[in-house]
Design an enzyme around this catalytic site. Structure first.
Site, PDB file in Angstrom:
ATOM      1  CD  GLU A 197      -2.637   3.441   1.608  1.00 19.81           C
ATOM      2  OE1 GLU A 197      -2.095   3.394   0.485  1.00 19.81           O
ATOM      3  OE2 GLU A 197      -2.185   2.889   2.610  1.00 19.81           O
ATOM      4  CB  CYS A 239       1.559   2.856   0.838  1.00 19.51           C
ATOM      5  SG  CYS A 239       1.244   3.412   2.519  1.00 19.51           S
TER       6      CYS A 239
END
Length: 407
Positions: A166, A203
């Site tokens: 990720e 993020c």
């Protein structure tokens, strides 16, 4: 307290998930011995654990995405032993959490090899972990550069293994005209709050807002700047994160066609917000403007018309999230955007801000590359367990020999 609760909550969620047995995806085709022209054998399918998993903890979430974070929880729930590479940004927290896991292993009478953690060393330590022949998959949360290096190592092994990285994104927002006309200032204030949350070290930080040119765009830009300006300097988690933020700010500021709206002063470990504008023409001509700057930096992209908004959407690389701010009268424009954004992101929001990821059955925290390396997977939610399982078909295996879950 919040992140400790999130960490224990996702462990409990996976405990409940595996108790139902649904994750096994058991399927059965009964034997048809008299079928013509050929009989069908007894066929059964069940998901099985892939094997030992290496997990690289995140720098920005010492609890929820690290030693006992989502990757570890999903892999253990799948039945895979886990080896965690503790992050150098928070070795003490990693050690405390690892001790808590060890205490649970002892209390439950489990084999001590079900969990291990290694700390320290340079990049060679992580590389050696990824290349160890007993490791069968890798989970990673971090930068695009670091993730890509580990991805390449996984692919180059004599036995290539899956890498679930990720890697972050700019998480663009599309502000449609009727929503802008009705609640311009409200959206600007909400965006500013999301942008500076945790010094922008999420993020899912929404770094880009795409708007139509005109008076509403001007008002929105001023309102966003006014909301961001009072924000005091915040200390970033590591020297490396702060340096990358400063470098990203300088890269954006020096780009052709970019105008500074709010400039501040930050140095050392500090982060203060920055706000820039550019035209959709300049955005489309410069792919560097679409690269993530990890911190409280916002970019407003001003498009001529909805056709150019759609063009900006089509130009996006993979994202973790995309957001549409819309009112009922914007439905037609939203319908034009949605099929495009479905191909760009793992999560699409309406009238919200993506910072904050619900841990649930329906959550997708992933997306096409470079948001993640596996567009069909998620690193948050119960579906993340699928990364560490593989299907096995059992053909004509006697019932008393079959695993108990599929008998």
């Amino acid at each position: 307290m919040l992140f400790r609760s999130r960490t224990t909550g996702q462990l409990n969620l996976f405990a409940d998930h595996i108790e139902t047995g649904a994750y096994l995806d058991v399927r059965k085709d009964k034997a048809l011995p008299d079928r013509a022209p050929l009989p069908r054998p007894d066929l059964r399918l069940m998901q099985r654990p892939i094997g030992p998993v290496a997990v690289f903890g995140a720098s920005n979430f010492p609890l929820a995405f690290s030693t006992a974070g989502g990757d570890t929880a999903a892999a253990l729930a799948a039945g895979c032993p886990v080896v965690v590479k503790g992050h150098s940004a928070h070795p003490g927290v990693s050690d405390i959490v690892a001790q808590a896991i060890l205490a649970a292993i002892i209390a439950c009478g489990m084999h001590p090899g079900v969990f291990s953690q290694i700390q320290g060393g340079n990049r060679a330590v992580g590389q050696a972990l990824v290349q160890h022949p007993l490791i069968k998959a890798v989970g990673f949360t971090g930068s695009l550069g670091g993730g890509r290096a580990l991805f390449d190592l996984c692919a180059a092994r004599p036995e290539p293994i899956p890498f679930f990285g990720e890697l972050g994104s700019v998480n663009p927002m599309f502000l449609l005209p009727h929503a802008m006309a009705a609640r311009n200032g409200e959206i600007a204030a909400g965006w500013a709050a999301s942008l500076v949350m945790g010094a922008g070290q999420f993020c899912t930080n929404p770094g880009v807002a795409v708007v139509l040119e005109g008076e509403d765009a001007t008002v929105f830009t001023s309102a966003a700047a006014a909301a961001l300006e009072p924000t005091a300097a915040q200390t970033m988690l590591t020297d490396g994160i702060a340096q990358a933020y400063h470098e990203g700010r300088d890269r954006i500021a020096s780009s052709k066609g970019v105008q500074e709206v709010l400039t501040t002063t930050c140095n050392s470990r500090n982060a203060t917000p920055y706000l820039f504008t550019t035209t959709a023409d300049d955005w489309l001509a410069n792919k560097d403007l679409g690269e993530e700057v990890f911190g409280p930096l916002g970019m407003i992209v001003i498009a001529r018309d909805m056709d150019q908004v759609v063009e900006v959407a089509k130009s996006l690389v993979g994202q973790l999230t995309c957001t549409i701010h819309m009112d009922a009268a914007d439905a037609s424009d939203a319908r034009a955007l949605l099929p495009i954004l479905e191909r760009k992101a793992g999560r699409i929001l309406a009238n919200g801000f993506p910072t904050g990821v619900e841990v649930s059955d329906t959550m997708v925290h992933g997306g096409p590359y470079p948001a993640s390396t596996n567009f069909g997977a998620t690193s948050v939610g119960t579906m993340s367990i699928r990364r560490f399982l593989r299907p096995v078909c059992y053909q004509n295996i006697p019932t008393d020999v079959l695993p108990q879950d599929i008998q």
